[in-house]
Design an enzyme around this catalytic site. Sequence first.
Site: not given
Length: 406
Positions: A303, A52
Amino acid sequence: MVSLDDLILAREKMKGIVHSTPLDYSKTFSSLSSNNEVYLKLENLQKTGSFKVRGSYNKLMSLTKEELQKGVVAASAGNHAQGVAFSSQMLGIPCTIVMPKGAPLSKVSATKQYGAKVQLQGNVFDDALAYALELKESMGATFVHAFDDEAVIAGQGTVGLEILEQLPDVEAIFCPIGGGGLIAGLALAVKEKNPKIRVYGVQALACPSMKQSLIEQKPVMVESSPTMADGIAVKKPGEQTFELVQKYVDDIFCVDEMEIARTMLMLLERNKLIVEGSGAVALSSLLYKKGNVKEKKVVAILSGGNVDVNFISRIIERGMVESGRYANFSLILKDKPGQLQKVLSFITELDANIQSVILEHVGENIYPGYAQLELSLETKNHDHIETLKKVLKSNGYGVKDNHNFS
């Protein structure tokens, strides 16, 4: 619309700030995945613990000097909050993150440590989002969307550029999907460079919003169920991300909670990697053979790795239960000398490792002259558990399984 040039520029902007994360070949997961060569893109080792930060940093770098001085606002209960807070700290600008009141304390604390002002508002994310948008107006700050923003998408897409440099002959990439920011940018990067590379998205079966949106050919809201992949439990994908996914992504697969739990446990056990539920879905889809991908050179994107410490033990327990490595059940026995020893002897003879024993003499379902025995066992597999139960039942003991993850 985001372009490949936007991604290349984003890559230049974040050099020295954001890690170029390792691409790690896994012999273990290759052997478990239809003879594919499996590489893991370790975004769980990225700064702030997830990809992110790429998108948030690129978004902030796209703002004018005046916009930066007024600061930024974001709404998030997890990884996006930390990415925006870290990026704001790097640029020395004011940052306010609105989180729902039920956000994990560890994530609230981490966000504050990156220098952000945290406001807890509402019981669910939508409440936090509405309040963040109000703050944006009253403060004159810039709102940083978690996924549906061109600069954010371009920043996330740098993952794709890195993979192409690290493994030029990659044939397929598996990527988690929530709102779609990561896969939209990644698929753009990959397909514009080499259209032959297959790009697959993976969602939690509990919240398949992008998959359903592709079926209906427009972004739609779906009902969701509780999932350990909370980082991708987005009920409606973004407008811009949907268009890019529709254009570039080859297919979307879904994995269930059992498959996610087992994959998280395997990553911890085999590769010594702590990966959150949403970060494990891409590898999970490979291990459980979603789609017809065989004998290919593939990348699974891990991720993120921001698992709440208090939750790790439950994740491990669930994964062990799902794989037949742990059992917890109760049975009723007569309250007489030697009865406990008799039951335990059956278990030890079958090579189960007894971890805990609780014997209760009083309870709602315990009649006078009887006792309830609760056992926690380390077992080999599901067949081993069934053999244990069969032996106990054949000797007159009713067995009740205490695990219920439905």
